[in-house]
Design a protein around this motif. Structure first.
Motif, PDB file in Angstrom:
ATOM      1  N   MET A   1      -4.962  -8.838  -3.301  1.00 11.61           N
ATOM      2  CA  MET A   1      -4.512  -7.903  -4.326  1.00 11.61           C
ATOM      3  C   MET A   1      -3.489  -8.542  -5.270  1.00 11.61           C
ATOM      4  SD  MET A   1      -6.202  -5.262  -4.246  1.00 11.61           S
ATOM      5  CE  MET A   1      -7.585  -5.062  -3.189  1.00 11.61           C
ATOM      6  N   GLU A   2      -2.677  -9.482  -4.699  1.00 12.25           N
ATOM      7  CA  GLU A   2      -1.707 -10.165  -5.554  1.00 12.25           C
ATOM      8  C   GLU A   2      -2.432 -11.011  -6.604  1.00 12.25           C
ATOM      9  OE1 GLU A   2       1.519  -9.760  -5.640  1.00 12.25           O
ATOM     10  OE2 GLU A   2       1.317  -8.238  -4.094  1.00 12.25           O
ATOM     11  N   ALA A   3      -3.556 -11.615  -6.179  1.00 11.43           N
ATOM     12  CA  ALA A   3      -4.340 -12.444  -7.117  1.00 11.43           C
ATOM     13  C   ALA A   3      -4.885 -11.586  -8.234  1.00 11.43           C
ATOM     14  CB  ALA A   3      -5.478 -13.129  -6.361  1.00 11.43           C
ATOM     15  N   ARG A   4      -5.290 -10.359  -7.890  1.00  9.28           N
ATOM     16  CA  ARG A   4      -5.839  -9.468  -8.913  1.00  9.28           C
ATOM     17  C   ARG A   4      -4.773  -9.126  -9.948  1.00  9.28           C
ATOM     18  NH1 ARG A   4      -7.449  -4.244 -10.283  1.00  9.28           N
ATOM     19  NH2 ARG A   4      -6.270  -3.086  -8.771  1.00  9.28           N
ATOM     20  N   LYS A   5      -3.537  -8.929  -9.487  1.00  6.09           N
ATOM     21  CA  LYS A   5      -2.449  -8.627 -10.413  1.00  6.09           C
ATOM     22  C   LYS A   5      -2.136  -9.851 -11.281  1.00  6.09           C
ATOM     23  CE  LYS A   5      -0.181  -5.175  -7.468  1.00  6.09           C
ATOM     24  NZ  LYS A   5       1.025  -4.907  -6.643  1.00  6.09           N
ATOM     25  N   ARG A   6      -2.145 -11.038 -10.630  1.00 11.52           N
ATOM     26  CA  ARG A   6      -1.784 -12.257 -11.337  1.00 11.52           C
ATOM     27  C   ARG A   6      -2.754 -12.534 -12.473  1.00 11.52           C
ATOM     28  NH1 ARG A   6      -2.430 -15.888  -7.419  1.00 11.52           N
ATOM     29  NH2 ARG A   6      -0.570 -15.103  -6.385  1.00 11.52           N
ATOM     30  N   PHE A   7      -4.049 -12.330 -12.218  1.00  6.36           N
ATOM     31  CA  PHE A   7      -5.056 -12.607 -13.231  1.00  6.36           C
ATOM     32  C   PHE A   7      -5.423 -11.367 -14.041  1.00  6.36           C
ATOM     33  CE2 PHE A   7      -5.751 -15.951 -10.032  1.00  6.36           C
ATOM     34  CZ  PHE A   7      -5.611 -17.059 -10.837  1.00  6.36           C
ATOM     35  N   ASN A   8      -4.728 -10.267 -13.769  1.00 11.26           N
ATOM     36  CA  ASN A   8      -4.933  -9.032 -14.525  1.00 11.26           C
ATOM     37  C   ASN A   8      -6.402  -8.592 -14.515  1.00 11.26           C
ATOM     38  OD1 ASN A   8      -3.982  -6.869 -16.035  1.00 11.26           O
ATOM     39  ND2 ASN A   8      -4.441  -7.892 -17.989  1.00 11.26           N
ATOM     40  N   SER A  10      -9.539  -6.112 -13.785  1.00 12.67           N
ATOM     41  CA  SER A  10      -9.814  -4.678 -13.731  1.00 12.67           C
ATOM     42  C   SER A  10     -10.444  -4.362 -12.382  1.00 12.67           C
ATOM     43  CB  SER A  10     -10.773  -4.287 -14.861  1.00 12.67           C
ATOM     44  OG  SER A  10     -12.079  -4.793 -14.596  1.00 12.67           O
ATOM     45  N   PRO A  11     -10.462  -3.071 -11.976  1.00 12.03           N
ATOM     46  CA  PRO A  11     -11.124  -2.705 -10.721  1.00 12.03           C
ATOM     47  C   PRO A  11     -12.586  -3.145 -10.692  1.00 12.03           C
ATOM     48  CG  PRO A  11      -9.785  -0.893 -11.524  1.00 12.03           C
ATOM     49  CD  PRO A  11      -9.790  -1.928 -12.595  1.00 12.03           C
ATOM     50  N   PHE A  12     -13.249  -3.061 -11.837  1.00 16.74           N
ATOM     51  CA  PHE A  12     -14.667  -3.438 -11.910  1.00 16.74           C
ATOM     52  C   PHE A  12     -14.844  -4.935 -11.692  1.00 16.74           C
ATOM     53  CE2 PHE A  12     -13.909   0.180 -14.767  1.00 16.74           C
ATOM     54  CZ  PHE A  12     -14.718   1.122 -14.161  1.00 16.74           C
ATOM     55  N   GLN A  13     -13.958  -5.737 -12.280  1.00 13.79           N
ATOM     56  CA  GLN A  13     -14.023  -7.184 -12.087  1.00 13.79           C
ATOM     57  C   GLN A  13     -13.708  -7.550 -10.638  1.00 13.79           C
ATOM     58  OE1 GLN A  13     -11.201  -8.130 -15.177  1.00 13.79           O
ATOM     59  NE2 GLN A  13     -12.798  -8.762 -16.611  1.00 13.79           N
ATOM     60  N   SER A  14     -12.792  -6.820 -10.016  1.00 15.99           N
ATOM     61  CA  SER A  14     -12.459  -7.061  -8.610  1.00 15.99           C
ATOM     62  C   SER A  14     -13.669  -6.822  -7.720  1.00 15.99           C
ATOM     63  CB  SER A  14     -11.316  -6.137  -8.176  1.00 15.99           C
ATOM     64  OG  SER A  14     -10.150  -6.403  -8.909  1.00 15.99           O
ATOM     65  N   ILE A  15     -14.439  -5.775  -8.014  1.00 18.44           N
ATOM     66  CA  ILE A  15     -15.633  -5.480  -7.233  1.00 18.44           C
ATOM     67  C   ILE A  15     -16.649  -6.606  -7.354  1.00 18.44           C
ATOM     68  CG2 ILE A  15     -17.622  -3.923  -7.051  1.00 18.44           C
ATOM     69  CD1 ILE A  15     -15.708  -1.639  -7.903  1.00 18.44           C
ATOM     70  N   LEU A  16     -16.899  -7.063  -8.589  1.00 16.22           N
ATOM     71  CA  LEU A  16     -17.868  -8.142  -8.813  1.00 16.22           C
ATOM     72  C   LEU A  16     -17.430  -9.430  -8.119  1.00 16.22           C
ATOM     73  CD1 LEU A  16     -18.967  -7.866 -12.563  1.00 16.22           C
ATOM     74  CD2 LEU A  16     -20.185  -7.097 -10.530  1.00 16.22           C
ATOM     75  N   ILE A  17     -16.167  -9.789  -8.255  1.00 17.27           N
ATOM     76  CA  ILE A  17     -15.656 -11.019  -7.644  1.00 17.27           C
ATOM     77  C   ILE A  17     -15.680 -10.909  -6.122  1.00 17.27           C
ATOM     78  CG2 ILE A  17     -13.599 -12.468  -7.355  1.00 17.27           C
ATOM     79  CD1 ILE A  17     -12.934 -11.845 -10.296  1.00 17.27           C
ATOM     80  N   GLY A  18     -15.326  -9.736  -5.615  1.00 19.86           N
ATOM     81  CA  GLY A  18     -15.338  -9.517  -4.165  1.00 19.86           C
ATOM     82  C   GLY A  18     -16.715  -9.742  -3.575  1.00 19.86           C
TER      83      GLY A  18
END
Length: 440
Positions: A1-8, A10-18
């Motif tokens: 989650m820290e990485a998601r904040k660092r690279f800003n 979106s929730p949608f991008q987090s889902i795809l990357i996950g």
């Protein structure tokens, strides 16, 4: 989650990357010799294809799973299926909750998108409910199938029961029975218990977590359900029973009545992105194959273990069309007005899926010189994350496999998730002049 904040992100991008990260990890595990029965290295493109199919709960496979993969490889596959069925974000944040980590607004927003909840409030409580419900349902499904599988396979039947229960609930369609061909459960086509349990697991997994919540809170008081749940349940019933009637009358009239009913219902249910089969699909008529392609493209429901365009999308487009026919200014469903932005999103998803489905089928046919109808069936199966095949998956070339990998990935992540993650929202606040264009 820290990485998601660092690279800003979106929730949608987090889902795809996950999803992408889990697929890559699964691919690396399946490559090694300890994942195969003969202790040979599995070509990376084949392990990537299998991992994608598992995480995206599709079921398309280059190999006969029971013959190629060792017990370790099968456990890896089952883990990937479970993660893919629940959703990467749900699994990650569930682990965070178990370790006692406090979740911020961005994490809760990611959960909301992953489970297709209408609002951010109460998502943590819903995730806890989902995790408990998933493992309870899968355990019960396995227990119900044990008598049949243990009778036929001895102690192996316990493993078979859990594997197929999780695979069915997650709408994955992988089987480890070792039956050659696409008819993965053909030995059980007349077994009432196995048919009913697997069909129920597929349906429960495919209707969506939000519908579960409504049923849990309101039981059988349908009038109290949210609009999304009403739409999902009604369209799901229509898409199960009407095709089943067609299959019963036209396609399987050579069987006795009991098996004919079971086979017809099973094929109709499994087309909702599950991928199991109890018959030889190559014996289906061309018209029957066309119906199957349509059902595979529609898939399951939003916020579920299933893929496809989703029943919600088709429902919105149907009622939008009705509004046009009767010259209504607004789309109305069960005395509720649907916002125009939802209608536009549904239209975009439909167009995206149809374009990807057709272009991919044409490309595979051109690359490998195969029948277009078979290639279209395969591309529909991939983007709908169904897993049914007319037998061409093992003979596809590397470029065609890559096309199917992309389709499975988009199909599981979701059309809207892919669109929102890829394209930034416009910040334009000015309005342009209106000009009418004649259509139709």
């Amino acid at each position: 989650m820290e990485a998601r904040k660092r690279f800003n992100l979106s929730p949608f991008q987090s889902i795809l990357i996950g999803f992408a990260l889990v697929i890559i990890l699964g691919s690396l595990l399946l490559v090694f010799p300890f994942s195969s029965k003969d202790r040979s290295w599995t070509p990376f493109i084949n392990s990537l294809f299998t991992s994608t199919s598992a995480v995206c709960v599709t079921g398309l496979s280059i190999y006969n799973i029971s013959e190629h993969f060792s017990i370790f490889g099968q456990i890896v596959l089952l883990t990937l299926i479970q993660i893919g069925g629940l959703g990467v974000i749900v699994v990650a944040l569930s682990l965070a909750l178990i370790t006692g980590k406090k979740l911020g607004l961005s994490e809760r927003e990611a959960i909301k998108e992953a489970i297709a909840a209408p609002e951010i409030g109460g998502v943590i409580k819903m995730v806890k409910f989902i995790i408990k419900a998933v493992f309870t349902i899968e355990f019960i499904g396995a227990l119900l199938m044990m008598p049949a599988f243990c009778k036929d396979y001895g102690l192996k039947g316990v493993w078979y029961s859990f594997f197929h229960s999780i695979s069915a609930f997650c709408n994955a369609g992988f089987d480890i029975l070792g039956i050659e061909g696409s008819s993965s459960l053909s030995l059980y086509s007349a077994n009432t218990l196995i048919n009913i349990v697997i069909m129920l697991l597929i349906i429960i997994g495919g209707i969506g977590f939000f519908v579960w919540s409504d049923f849990y809170n309101h039981k059988f008081h349908f009038s109290k359900y949210k609009l999304q749940s009403k739409l999902v349940l009604i369209i799901s019933l229509i898409l199960i029973f009407i095709p089943a009637i067609y299959f019963f009358i036209v396609e399987f009239n050579g069987l006795d009545i009991k098996e004919r009913i079971l086979v017809s219902l099973f094929q109709s249910v499994t087309l909702r992105t599950a991928g199991f089969s109890t018959v030889n699909l190559q014996a289906i008529s061309h018209f029957g194959v066309a119906i199957m392609i349509g059902l595979m493209l529609i898939g399951g429901s939003s916020g579920s273990t299933a893929g496809g365009m989703k029943t919600n999308t088709i429902g919105i487009l149907f009622f939008s069309t009705i509004a046009v026919f009767f010259r209504r200014k607004e789309t109305v469903v069960f005395k509720r007005r649907i916002d125009d932005s939802i209608v536009r999103s549904a239209s975009a998803i439909f167009l995206m899926y149809m374009v990807l489905f057709i272009i991919s089928g044409l490309l595979i046919s051109a690359i490998d010189g195969l029948k277009l109808s078979d290639c279209l069936f395969e591309s529909a199966s991939a983007i709908g994350t169904v897993g049914l095949t007319l037998g061409i998956t093992p003979i596809l070339s590397t470029p065609s496999k890559l096309i199917l990998i992309i389709l499975m990935y988009i199909g599981r992540a979701g059309g809207l998730t892919f669109i929102y993650a890829t394209f930034k929202s416009s910040s334009t606040i000015s309005s342009y002049p209106v000009e009418k264009i004649i259509v139709g």
